[in-house]
Scaffold this active site. Structure first.
Site, short mmCIF file in Angstrom:
data_model
loop_
_atom_site.label_atom_id
_atom_site.label_comp_id
_atom_site.label_asym_id
_atom_site.label_seq_id
_atom_site.Cartn_x
_atom_site.Cartn_y
_atom_site.Cartn_z
N PHE A 147 1.95 -3.19 4.00
CA PHE A 147 2.37 -4.47 4.54
C PHE A 147 3.89 -4.58 4.45
CE2 PHE A 147 -1.36 -7.68 4.06
CZ PHE A 147 -2.08 -6.95 4.98
N GLU B 51 -1.25 5.27 13.35
CA GLU B 51 -1.00 6.50 12.58
C GLU B 51 -1.27 7.75 13.43
OE1 GLU B 51 -3.20 6.95 8.91
OE2 GLU B 51 -1.86 8.56 8.22
N CYS C 146 0.80 -1.23 0.00
CA CYS C 146 0.00 0.00 0.00
C CYS C 146 0.83 1.28 0.00
CB CYS C 146 -0.97 -0.03 1.16
SG CYS C 146 -1.94 -1.56 1.11
N HIS D 163 -9.86 1.83 -0.07
CA HIS D 163 -8.41 1.71 -0.02
C HIS D 163 -7.96 1.12 -1.35
CE1 HIS D 163 -4.39 1.20 1.00
NE2 HIS D 163 -4.45 0.49 2.12
N HIS E 294 -3.13 8.12 5.89
CA HIS E 294 -3.27 6.80 5.28
C HIS E 294 -4.66 6.27 5.66
CE1 HIS E 294 -2.10 3.17 3.34
NE2 HIS E 294 -2.15 2.44 4.43
N LYS F 80 -10.24 7.68 2.15
CA LYS F 80 -10.58 6.30 1.81
C LYS F 80 -12.05 5.98 2.06
CE LYS F 80 -5.97 4.28 2.00
NZ LYS F 80 -5.08 5.41 2.31
#
Lengths: 397, 266
Positions: free
Chosen positions: A384, A303, A162, A326, A292, A321
């Site tokens: 990830f 975050e 991502c 996402h 994010h 998002k």
């Protein structure tokens, strides 16, 4: 770092094709997430599907690249005069002086998933029409874009889940600064496929409803798809106030876990600090953060710790998002374009779907759109494998 | 023509019939013959056992090469940014996922899914070494080694930092193997740094160009070079192994190649 100009940019996602439609959706606080009816998927989930991708075949001569991901790429490239802008740039600098740096997480793997259903019952072989290089391989996206736009410079796909299409800005900027190229096509394309839908489901990271980043009741992500691109060129001397600049980039690794963020947001913090350092800016210079903000309990918590640790708790912030879903390997580029629109139009977009901000998250999360002139904004992307990237954009003039 | 210059401070190598860099260097200089045998990967001691159980051969391949290069360079792996580049990543894992998704129940294992990301090796590298600097995960199909070399060199030149480059590729199982034949597992790692130091083996100067690709004089090694994307590095490795000054041309993208001038550090 030397600032670079985004001399053209475009985005296509479930909230619209091109920047006008994207901006209108953000202004209207519209989500593009709908109940999942993709392919044969039977999951109880919402997705951000781009309408009409299957009806947009690739031009003759590029058929070897046929797959949903490259169709979405093609759909994205022709919006907003972007492909023309790249061609003009190649005309100015030379085809071999324009690099291609694109991000994707799953490329055309949907084709492979479908081909596995049609294996020969006796031999197990894939159908003869299966194309590995043009569809399955991770590089297929950049190979397609390079050929479609007749570019001849260096090309690469960055695939760090991502953070992929945020990190393309970092690599492209280095290649320009090193003198390897004069301009770069950067961006990201990721498209719906069974691997990510069933994969995030297996990790119990998918929401059953439209995702609600930073909400007290957030319960996971909604997967979307997008194609977003920018043309990066050295910032000329005569930039007007409408020009959008890449001012800073920061990258880091969590070195912690494959699919969970560091609980204190250690890597996220390092990426944000590095971005501020390369931009030679202070934390107080940042006026808006595009988070994010995936909508999983642990991601948003990590975050928020990182953001409040670096920038304090008062900087207006939101995740887009809830509107777009996402978009995984396309998220960095999509949100970079949203940052460019925020700067250009003085709009801080609210996080949609979120009703009650989790009080445990120490971030000034916007539930309403806010209009204000902006000059410095930040975009976070974390993936990830603990791959983090933070970008800072600003206005020229 | 822009030239990207760096020192090579350490090399790691593992592949068919090649156990490590000194072993490979002897074969590349012709001191000992290269005899094909399947790639053997040592067990990984650097990962916690829970993580070790979750990793496949491809992660072992990348980490083995990377650890050898950093050890030979005498640098702390935890402090280096890393560039991972691979044409196909973990093909075995990809095959298993596609098989499950084509079945009736489609229940993926969470571990399979998180291992499916192209940056899985980079993620495990961070967990194994504690490296928190930037890591990258690239793909350029058959040009993956060249793309990784350019990314690592631009980091060296622009950021002024030493960088670890790890290029690795392994075979797919059938039926993917027929669609994308990769002969065996091959991993190469280079520690590249801005200035020549005590550990430096050579200075390398890289430019984009169109000169004809160097082939391996030995037919068997030439076949190795063309049958695994990461092995496109072999002409450079052979020049480094010879410890003489010279120039090699590596395959990159269609019509584009990389010329690397090598000057040994004495």
């Amino acid at each position: 770092m030397k600032a670079l100009a985004l001399t053209s940019y475009t985005a296509t996602s479930c909230i619209g094709r091109g920047v006008e439609a994207t901006l209108a959706a953000l202004r209207e606080r519209r989500t593009g997430l709908e109940r999942c009816a993709f392919e044969t998927v039977t999951l109880d989930a919402f997705v951000g599907e781009v309408a009409g991708v299957d009806e947009a075949p690739l031009p003759p001569g590029l058929r070897e690249y046929e797959c949903r991901n490259n169709r979405l790429a093609q759909l994205g490239l022709v919006q907003d005069g972007f492909a023309e802008a790249v061609r003009r740039s190649a005309g100015r600098h030379g085809r071999e002086r324009v690099g291609v740096f694109l991000g994707t997480s799953t490329s055309g793997i949907l084709e492979t998933e479908l081909a596995y259903r049609r294996r020969d019952p006796a031999s197990g072989a894939l159908p003869a029409e299966f194309r590995y290089r043009g569809a399955h391989n991770t590089f297929s996206l950049a190979a397609f874009a390079r050929e479609a736009l007749k570019l001849a410079g260096p090309a690469v796909v960055i695939s760090s889940a991502c953070s992929s299409s945020a990190k393309v800005f970092a690599s492209a900027r280095r290649a320009i600064e090193a003198g390897l190229i004069d301009a770069a096509l950067v961006g990201g394309v990721d498209s719906l496929c069974l691997t990510t839908l069933y994969g995030f489901h297996s990790l119990q990271l998918m929401s059953r409803g439209p995702c609600r980043p930073f909400d007290l009741a957030r319960d996971g992500i909604s997967i979307g798809e997008a194609a977003a691109f920018a043309l990066l060129e050295p910032a000329g001397a005569s930039l007007d106030g409408d020009a959008v600049l890449l001012l800073g980039v920061g990258e880091s690794s969590d070195a912690y876990h494959m699919s969970a963020p560091h609980p204190e947001g250690r890597g996220a913090r390092a990426a944000m600090l590095a971005a501020l350092e390369t931009a030679a800016l202070d934390p107080s210079d940042i006026e808006y953060i595009n988070l994010h903000g995936t909508g999983t309990p642990s991601n948003d918590e990590a975050e928020s710790r990182a953001v409040s640790g670096v920038l304090g708790t008062q900087v207006p912030a939101s995740s887009t998002k809830g509107a777009t879903g996402h978009t995984l390997g396309a998220a960095g580029a999509l949100e970079a374009v949203i940052c460019a629109l925020a700067l250009r139009h003085g709009l801080m977009p609210a996080g949609v779907n979120t009703n009650e901000v989790d009080p445990a998250l120490a971030v000034h999360y916007l539930l309403e759109n806010r209009a204000a002139p902006l000059s410095r904004v930040m975009s976070n992307s974390f993936g990830f494998g603990g791959s983090n990237c933070c970008l800072i954009f600003g206005r020229g003039g | 023509m822009t030239a990207l210059e760096a020192s090579v401070d350490g090399i790691g190598l593992v592949g068919p019939g090649i156990a490590n860099w000194p072993d490979g260097a002897r074969m590349l200089t012709g001191e000992t013959p290269w005899v094909h045998s399947p790639t053997r990967l040592p067990p990984l001691q650097c990962l916690p056992s829970a993580e070790r159980r979750r990793t496949g051969a491809v992660v072992r391949l990348a980490l083995t090469a990377g650890l050898e290069a950093t050890e030979r360079a005498g640098v702390d792996a935890a402090r280096l940014p890393a560039v991972f580049t691979s044409s196909g990543g973990d093909g075995e894992n990809c095959h298993e996922i596609c098989q499950v998704l084509a079945s009736a129940d489609r229940q993926l294992s969470p571990t399979r899914f998180h291992n499916s990301v192209h940056n899985a090796a980079a993620g495990y590298w961070g967990i194994a070494t504690g490296a928190t600097a930037a890591s990258n995960a690239l793909c350029a199909y058959d040009a993956s080694f060249g793309a990784g070399l350019l990314e690592a060199l631009t980091q060296v030149v622009v950021e002024g930092t030493a960088v670890l480059l790890i290029a690795y590729d392994a075979s797919y199982p059938e039926p993917m193997r027929s669609a994308r034949p990769i002969a065996d597992a091959f991993g190469v790692a280079l520690v590249l740094s801005p200035k020549a130091g005590a550990a430096s083996l050579a200075r390398v100067v890289t430019t984009l160009g169109r000169a004809p690709t160097d082939r391996m004089p030995d037919a068997a090694l030439e076949s190795l070079r063309t049958s695994i994307p990461a092995a496109r590095s072999l002409p450079l490795l052979a020049q480094l192994a010879r410890r003489t000054a010279g120039s090699v041309v590596l395959d990159y993208l269609d019509g584009e190649r990389l010329t690397v001038q090598v000057r040994p550090c004495l």
